[in-house]
Write a protein that holds these residues in place. Structure first.
Motif, PDB file in Angstrom:
ATOM      1  N   MET A   1       1.023  -1.130  -0.034  1.00  0.00           N
ATOM      2  CA  MET A   1      -0.143  -0.028  -0.228  1.00  0.00           C
ATOM      3  C   MET A   1       1.027   1.149   0.013  1.00  0.00           C
ATOM      4  SD  MET A   1      -2.975   1.273  -0.026  1.00  0.00           S
ATOM      5  CE  MET A   1      -4.494   0.048   0.761  1.00  0.00           C
ATOM      6  N   GLU A   2       2.039   1.225   0.862  1.00  0.00           N
ATOM      7  CA  GLU A   2       2.868   2.262   0.819  1.00  0.00           C
ATOM      8  C   GLU A   2       3.357   2.747  -0.295  1.00  0.00           C
ATOM      9  OE1 GLU A   2       5.221   2.447   4.379  1.00  0.00           O
ATOM     10  OE2 GLU A   2       6.101   4.456   3.891  1.00  0.00           O
ATOM     11  N   GLY A   3       3.845   1.611  -1.080  1.00  0.00           N
ATOM     12  CA  GLY A   3       4.498   1.837  -2.380  1.00  0.00           C
ATOM     13  C   GLY A   3       3.883   2.287  -3.580  1.00  0.00           C
ATOM     14  N   LEU A   4       2.276   2.270  -3.289  1.00  0.00           N
ATOM     15  CA  LEU A   4       1.356   2.670  -4.377  1.00  0.00           C
ATOM     16  C   LEU A   4       0.805   4.313  -4.269  1.00  0.00           C
ATOM     17  CD1 LEU A   4      -1.013  -0.271  -4.042  1.00  0.00           C
ATOM     18  CD2 LEU A   4       0.482  -0.104  -5.808  1.00  0.00           C
ATOM     19  N   TRP A   5       1.430   4.794  -2.916  1.00  0.00           N
ATOM     20  CA  TRP A   5       1.053   6.392  -2.993  1.00  0.00           C
ATOM     21  C   TRP A   5       2.151   7.270  -3.245  1.00  0.00           C
ATOM     22  CZ3 TRP A   5      -3.676   8.761  -0.744  1.00  0.00           C
ATOM     23  CH2 TRP A   5      -4.594   7.817  -0.483  1.00  0.00           C
ATOM     24  N   SER A   6       2.015   8.390  -3.597  1.00  0.00           N
ATOM     25  CA  SER A   6       3.167   9.328  -3.955  1.00  0.00           C
ATOM     26  C   SER A   6       3.851   9.431  -2.676  1.00  0.00           C
ATOM     27  CB  SER A   6       2.768  10.709  -4.422  1.00  0.00           C
ATOM     28  OG  SER A   6       2.280  11.413  -3.460  1.00  0.00           O
ATOM     29  N   GLY A   7       3.276   9.384  -1.585  1.00  0.00           N
ATOM     30  CA  GLY A   7       3.891   9.632  -0.263  1.00  0.00           C
ATOM     31  C   GLY A   7       4.328  11.069  -0.019  1.00  0.00           C
ATOM     32  N   ARG A   8       3.809  12.079  -0.685  1.00  0.00           N
ATOM     33  CA  ARG A   8       3.784  13.525  -0.457  1.00  0.00           C
ATOM     34  C   ARG A   8       2.974  13.898   0.468  1.00  0.00           C
ATOM     35  NH1 ARG A   8       5.067  15.128  -7.042  1.00  0.00           N
ATOM     36  NH2 ARG A   8       6.829  13.726  -7.319  1.00  0.00           N
ATOM     37  N   PRO A   9       3.230  15.150   0.822  1.00  0.00           N
ATOM     38  CA  PRO A   9       2.321  15.906   1.958  1.00  0.00           C
ATOM     39  C   PRO A   9       0.969  16.121   1.273  1.00  0.00           C
ATOM     40  CG  PRO A   9       4.447  17.006   1.903  1.00  0.00           C
ATOM     41  CD  PRO A   9       4.432  16.046   0.710  1.00  0.00           C
ATOM     42  N   THR A  10       0.967  16.241  -0.070  1.00  0.00           N
ATOM     43  CA  THR A  10      -0.406  16.660  -0.411  1.00  0.00           C
ATOM     44  C   THR A  10      -1.242  15.649  -0.703  1.00  0.00           C
ATOM     45  OG1 THR A  10       0.966  16.394  -2.609  1.00  0.00           O
ATOM     46  CG2 THR A  10       0.321  18.791  -1.715  1.00  0.00           C
ATOM     47  N   ASP A  11      -0.973  14.180  -0.290  1.00  0.00           N
ATOM     48  CA  ASP A  11      -1.843  13.075  -0.522  1.00  0.00           C
ATOM     49  C   ASP A  11      -2.986  13.345   0.384  1.00  0.00           C
ATOM     50  OD1 ASP A  11       0.008  11.859  -2.304  1.00  0.00           O
ATOM     51  OD2 ASP A  11       0.844  10.370  -0.890  1.00  0.00           O
ATOM     52  N   VAL A  12      -4.100  12.856  -0.155  1.00  0.00           N
ATOM     53  CA  VAL A  12      -5.472  12.643   0.627  1.00  0.00           C
ATOM     54  C   VAL A  12      -6.153  11.926   0.602  1.00  0.00           C
ATOM     55  CG1 VAL A  12      -7.777  14.147   0.367  1.00  0.00           C
ATOM     56  CG2 VAL A  12      -5.559  15.489   0.130  1.00  0.00           C
ATOM     57  N   CYS A  13      -6.618  11.152   1.689  1.00  0.00           N
ATOM     58  CA  CYS A  13      -7.420  10.018   2.010  1.00  0.00           C
ATOM     59  C   CYS A  13      -8.726  10.247   2.827  1.00  0.00           C
ATOM     60  CB  CYS A  13      -6.410   8.842   2.509  1.00  0.00           C
ATOM     61  SG  CYS A  13      -7.150   7.131   2.589  1.00  0.00           S
ATOM     62  N   ILE A  14      -9.794   9.961   2.126  1.00  0.00           N
ATOM     63  CA  ILE A  14     -11.188  10.018   2.859  1.00  0.00           C
ATOM     64  C   ILE A  14     -11.861   8.817   2.990  1.00  0.00           C
ATOM     65  CG2 ILE A  14     -13.324  11.357   3.200  1.00  0.00           C
ATOM     66  CD1 ILE A  14     -11.881  13.476   1.165  1.00  0.00           C
ATOM     67  N   HIS A  15     -11.712   7.989   3.837  1.00  0.00           N
ATOM     68  CA  HIS A  15     -12.521   6.913   4.171  1.00  0.00           C
ATOM     69  C   HIS A  15     -13.998   7.047   4.302  1.00  0.00           C
ATOM     70  CE1 HIS A  15      -8.666   4.509   4.244  1.00  0.00           C
ATOM     71  NE2 HIS A  15      -8.213   5.155   5.403  1.00  0.00           N
ATOM     72  N   PRO A  16     -14.949   6.197   4.365  1.00  0.00           N
ATOM     73  CA  PRO A  16     -16.218   6.357   4.412  1.00  0.00           C
ATOM     74  C   PRO A  16     -16.526   6.853   5.730  1.00  0.00           C
ATOM     75  CG  PRO A  16     -15.917   4.341   3.045  1.00  0.00           C
ATOM     76  CD  PRO A  16     -14.490   4.762   3.650  1.00  0.00           C
ATOM     77  N   GLY A  17     -17.151   8.042   5.851  1.00  0.00           N
ATOM     78  CA  GLY A  17     -17.416   8.314   7.269  1.00  0.00           C
ATOM     79  C   GLY A  17     -16.422   8.985   8.010  1.00  0.00           C
ATOM     80  N   TRP A  18     -15.272   8.959   7.462  1.00  0.00           N
ATOM     81  CA  TRP A  18     -13.876   9.860   8.215  1.00  0.00           C
ATOM     82  C   TRP A  18     -13.956  11.185   7.597  1.00  0.00           C
ATOM     83  CZ3 TRP A  18      -9.146   6.536   9.638  1.00  0.00           C
ATOM     84  CH2 TRP A  18      -9.469   5.206  10.173  1.00  0.00           C
ATOM     85  N   SER A  19     -13.084  11.802   8.476  1.00  0.00           N
ATOM     86  CA  SER A  19     -12.506  13.158   8.217  1.00  0.00           C
ATOM     87  C   SER A  19     -11.475  13.114   7.111  1.00  0.00           C
ATOM     88  CB  SER A  19     -12.506  13.913   9.369  1.00  0.00           C
ATOM     89  OG  SER A  19     -11.538  13.365  10.171  1.00  0.00           O
ATOM     90  N   ILE A  20     -11.166  14.277   6.709  1.00  0.00           N
ATOM     91  CA  ILE A  20      -9.734  14.334   5.711  1.00  0.00           C
ATOM     92  C   ILE A  20      -8.522  13.987   6.050  1.00  0.00           C
ATOM     93  CG2 ILE A  20      -8.621  15.761   3.756  1.00  0.00           C
ATOM     94  CD1 ILE A  20     -11.389  17.303   3.633  1.00  0.00           C
ATOM     95  N   LEU A  21      -7.867  12.907   5.643  1.00  0.00           N
ATOM     96  CA  LEU A  21      -6.434  12.624   6.113  1.00  0.00           C
ATOM     97  C   LEU A  21      -5.501  13.265   5.137  1.00  0.00           C
ATOM     98  CD1 LEU A  21      -6.979   9.196   7.153  1.00  0.00           C
ATOM     99  CD2 LEU A  21      -7.276  10.938   8.606  1.00  0.00           C
ATOM    100  N   ARG A  22      -4.517  14.166   5.680  1.00  0.00           N
ATOM    101  CA  ARG A  22      -3.785  14.692   4.774  1.00  0.00           C
ATOM    102  C   ARG A  22      -2.231  14.125   4.984  1.00  0.00           C
ATOM    103  NH1 ARG A  22      -6.390  18.429   1.987  1.00  0.00           N
ATOM    104  NH2 ARG A  22      -8.261  19.402   2.853  1.00  0.00           N
ATOM    105  N   GLY A  23      -1.424  13.873   4.091  1.00  0.00           N
ATOM    106  CA  GLY A  23      -0.072  13.295   4.183  1.00  0.00           C
ATOM    107  C   GLY A  23       0.048  11.762   4.643  1.00  0.00           C
ATOM    108  N   TRP A  24       1.260  11.047   4.322  1.00  0.00           N
ATOM    109  CA  TRP A  24       1.221   9.615   4.498  1.00  0.00           C
ATOM    110  C   TRP A  24       1.180   9.222   5.803  1.00  0.00           C
ATOM    111  CZ3 TRP A  24      -0.014   5.508   2.358  1.00  0.00           C
ATOM    112  CH2 TRP A  24       0.425   4.258   2.909  1.00  0.00           C
ATOM    113  N   ALA A  25       1.840   9.979   6.804  1.00  0.00           N
ATOM    114  CA  ALA A  25       1.771   9.537   8.252  1.00  0.00           C
ATOM    115  C   ALA A  25       0.411   9.213   8.588  1.00  0.00           C
ATOM    116  CB  ALA A  25       2.523  10.596   9.121  1.00  0.00           C
ATOM    117  N   ASP A  26      -0.840  10.298   8.500  1.00  0.00           N
ATOM    118  CA  ASP A  26      -1.890  10.045   8.960  1.00  0.00           C
ATOM    119  C   ASP A  26      -2.700   8.955   8.249  1.00  0.00           C
ATOM    120  OD1 ASP A  26      -1.760  11.879  10.843  1.00  0.00           O
ATOM    121  OD2 ASP A  26      -2.944  13.354  10.106  1.00  0.00           O
TER     122      ASP A  26
END
Lengths: 135, 135
Positions: free
Chosen positions: A23-48
């Motif tokens: 999974m980690e290798g599939l993302w750009s890993g940049r701070p601008t990466d965004v992930c929003i899971h169903p019902g979750w708030s906005i996660l920004r950056g790979w650490a979160d």
């Protein structure tokens, strides 16, 4: 196979295999990466985002994705895949049949299509006790 | 003001003003346009997207957006805005305070930033009878 569809499939495969390293290798890993899971708030950056996968993987016993209505739209170095994620999962002793509307945005970086945004939103969820929940 | 943020604000203004004509002008209008409202399935192409706005506008008496956590990410001719949509609405006699995670993708077409994807997913909803619902 189209490399964008391939990247999209690799994402759902890593998801259902609880494979954090892939999974980690599939993302750009940049701070601008965004992930929003169903019902979750906005996660920004790979650490979160990484932390969210750890949490989901540890709460889930079994998960299978069957994407449908998959559409790819490419403009320059940006590719967007939208699809319905048909999910069968066992989470905390319950069987979950759910449909999630998914938007995945990939960017062409160093010759690879890498995820820079994943946004999933619930369309339909059916919960039931798993047959062997009391076993 | 940044033209992308301006396009994003124009979208929420048209939304809260129930202004279908302005809304139409903000989208690319291409068959590849995608709109996913909270809890809805994937709508593709302007005809279905337009129909959804008509339905939302006719069910809603009042709506105000206060976007927060707004981030813009531009790659070539594609701009992505992610934000939290803090919404105060009156729908079918109920007051709704809700937070929606929003992804808006714009493309630079003929000198303008036009919407090609809107994806909203519920983060938090509080429902209550409006004070004057029985008036």
């Amino acid at each position: 196979m189209d490399p964008i569809l391939q990247a999209n499939e690799a994402f759902y495969l890593a998801f259902q295999e609880f494979d954090l390293e892939t999974m980690e290798g599939l993302w750009s890993g940049r701070p601008t990466d965004v992930c929003i899971h169903p019902g979750w708030s906005i996660l920004r950056g790979w650490a979160d985002i990484r932390e969210s996968w750890t949490r989901i993987f540890s709460n889930t016993t079994y998960m299978r994705f069957a994407p449908s209505d998959v559409e790819v739209h490419v403009v320059g170095q940006v590719a967007r895949v939208t699809c319905v994620e048909n999910i069968y999962a066992i989470q905390e002793g319950h069987t979950l049949h759910s449909q999630v509307a998914g938007t995945n945005v990939f960017e062409h970086i160093d010759g690879r299509w890498l995820l820079t945004l994943h946004h999933g939103s619930p369309m339909r969820v059916t919960r039931s006790a798993t047959p062997d929940a009391d076993a």
